[in-house]
Design an enzyme around this catalytic site. Structure first.
Site, PDB file in Angstrom:
ATOM      1  N   HIS A  25      -0.223 -13.407 -10.255  1.00 29.54           N
ATOM      2  CA  HIS A  25      -0.771 -12.267  -9.510  1.00 29.54           C
ATOM      3  C   HIS A  25       0.225 -11.112  -9.502  1.00 29.54           C
ATOM      4  CE1 HIS A  25      -3.101 -10.335  -6.193  1.00 29.54           C
ATOM      5  NE2 HIS A  25      -1.908  -9.857  -5.882  1.00 29.54           N
ATOM      6  N   GLU A  26       1.449 -11.404  -9.115  1.00 32.60           N
ATOM      7  CA  GLU A  26       2.462 -10.355  -9.063  1.00 32.60           C
ATOM      8  C   GLU A  26       2.843  -9.879 -10.466  1.00 32.60           C
ATOM      9  OE1 GLU A  26       3.110  -8.947  -6.342  1.00 32.60           O
ATOM     10  OE2 GLU A  26       2.100 -10.437  -5.094  1.00 32.60           O
ATOM     11  N   HIS A  29       0.606  -7.057 -11.444  1.00 34.04           N
ATOM     12  CA  HIS A  29       1.081  -5.770 -10.922  1.00 34.04           C
ATOM     13  C   HIS A  29       2.261  -5.257 -11.755  1.00 34.04           C
ATOM     14  CE1 HIS A  29      -1.486  -6.041  -7.477  1.00 34.04           C
ATOM     15  NE2 HIS A  29      -0.835  -7.034  -6.905  1.00 34.04           N
TER      16      HIS A  29
END
Length: 377
Positions: A25-26, A29
């Protein structure tokens, strides 16, 4: 009922689910930020005090926090929760300021924020596509195969061979759609649209309620209509078709999550069903004890829910940032910084309250309050 997995297996399974999913998820980003030339000061898995880490040649600090319940990427210039320009940001040299998050146009910032949840959905699609390709899919048409005596279907005068066109106004494409729809709505009275011998019919039906207990002793309350499936067809799925099947399944699970939230808001589903990290840990251990296919299936489900929850328009979540970016795009100027700061404070308070609530819920599910009541009594 079989023995529950031990504490060590439960912790390891929980870390094996949450750790990689937070990382990807990170990473979504981070990679989107890199694509647009945004520098990153820190990439953390876990919150709180750093227990291990290193700084790469770009100046990004990669680290592990002691509380492994999430993570974050802190982009260059990201000096407040609202990611708004500050006097400190304006004082940066022009070249350095150009590499900051705030310096980018709103559409690039939106892509960077959305990339995290999108990667979670992609992970789930890949997993479910793999299952579809290697195991195939089961399909049965939305047709009544048999009627259980005294069941809701019998009381509604359904007959074998009836084709269920829609339940509650939602079209049914397969027998699995019928089962999923009913399972989520025990006790609800719905309209059923049927095709019988080529003629359309409509009637109402109150979905039955069934209390179930799984092999680990967990209790569930689900809905049942009381019809049997027609013959099931096992369909192989080609490699090129598998991602489509995975995407269809992800959309189906997200729709189920939306249904559940709507039922909780309207009071048709108990808030006791909301679970948090403790319940995820418990289920992780249980699924790992059942074998890798069950465990990997759980990873896909948690990944979907992680992406879905992060897209909710709640300040402090990715969806909250996207909500403010949408307003900025329409107004052609950012929402006032003070308004955003207060919104993010409120969002943080709400998330902390929700975390406390679901933790108390989890402890109740584990029987802690009953045990304490027994000791006091």
């Amino acid at each position: 009922m079989i023995d529950n997995p031990g504490f060590l297996l439960t912790i390891l399974a929980f870390m094996a689910v949450i750790g990689p999913l937070v990382f990807v998820h990170e990473m979504g980003h981070y990679l989107a930020g890199r694509w647009f030339g945004i520098g990153a000061d820190a990439f953390s898995i876990g919150f709180g005090r750093e227990i291990a880490g290193y700084t790469d040649k770009r100046g990004t600090r990669w680290k592990l926090g002691w509380l492994p319940l999430g993570g974050y990427v802190r982009f260059a210039g990201d000096m407040n929760p609202a990611s708004q320009p500050t006097a400190e940001w304006l004082a940066l040299p022009a070249a350095e300021r150009e590499r900051t998050f705030q310096a980018k146009p709103v559409w690039q910032r939106a892509i960077v924020v959305a990339a995290g949840p999108v990667v979670n959905f992609v992970v789930a699609i890949v997993i479910l596509a793999g299952f579809a390709h290697f195991y195939g899919t089961r399909y049965a048409p939305p047709v009544v195969g048999a009627i259980v005596a005294t069941s809701p279907a019998a009381k509604a005068d359904l007959q074998p061979g009836d084709r269920l066109i829609a339940l509650g106004g939602r079209s049914m494409e397969s027998f699995a759609d019928i089962a999923q729809y009913a399972m989520m709505r025990p006790g609800e009275t719905i309209r059923i649209d049927v095709e019988r011998a080529g003629r359309p019919l409509s009637t109402t039906l109150t979905i039955g309620t069934l209390e179930q207990r799984d092999r680990f002793g967990n209790e569930y309350r689900i809905g049942r209509v009381g019809i049997g499936s027609p013959p099931i067809e096992y369909r192989p799925v080609s490699l090129w078709r598998a991602p489509v099947e995975g995407t269809i399944q992800v959309f189906s699970i997200v729709r189920g999550s939306l249904d559940a939230i709507g039922q909780i808001i309207t009071g048709r589903r108990s808030v006791d069903e909301l679970g948090g990290p403790l319940r995820i840990a418990k289920v992780s251990g249980e699924q790992m004890s059942l074998g890798w296919p069950a465990f990997i299936g759980l990873v896909a489900l948690v990944s979907i829910n992680l992406g879905f929850i992060n897209l909710l328009p709640v300040p402090m979540l990715d969806g909250g940032h996207l909500f403010f970016y949408a307003i900025e795009a329409v107004r052609r100027r950012p929402v006032d910084q003070r308004v955003q700061e207060w919104a993010f404070r409120g969002g943080l308070a709400a998330l902390l309250a929700l975390m406390l609530f679901v933790t108390l819920n989890d402890l109740g599910q584990f029987g802690l309050w009953r045990n304490l009541a027994g000791l006091i009594g």
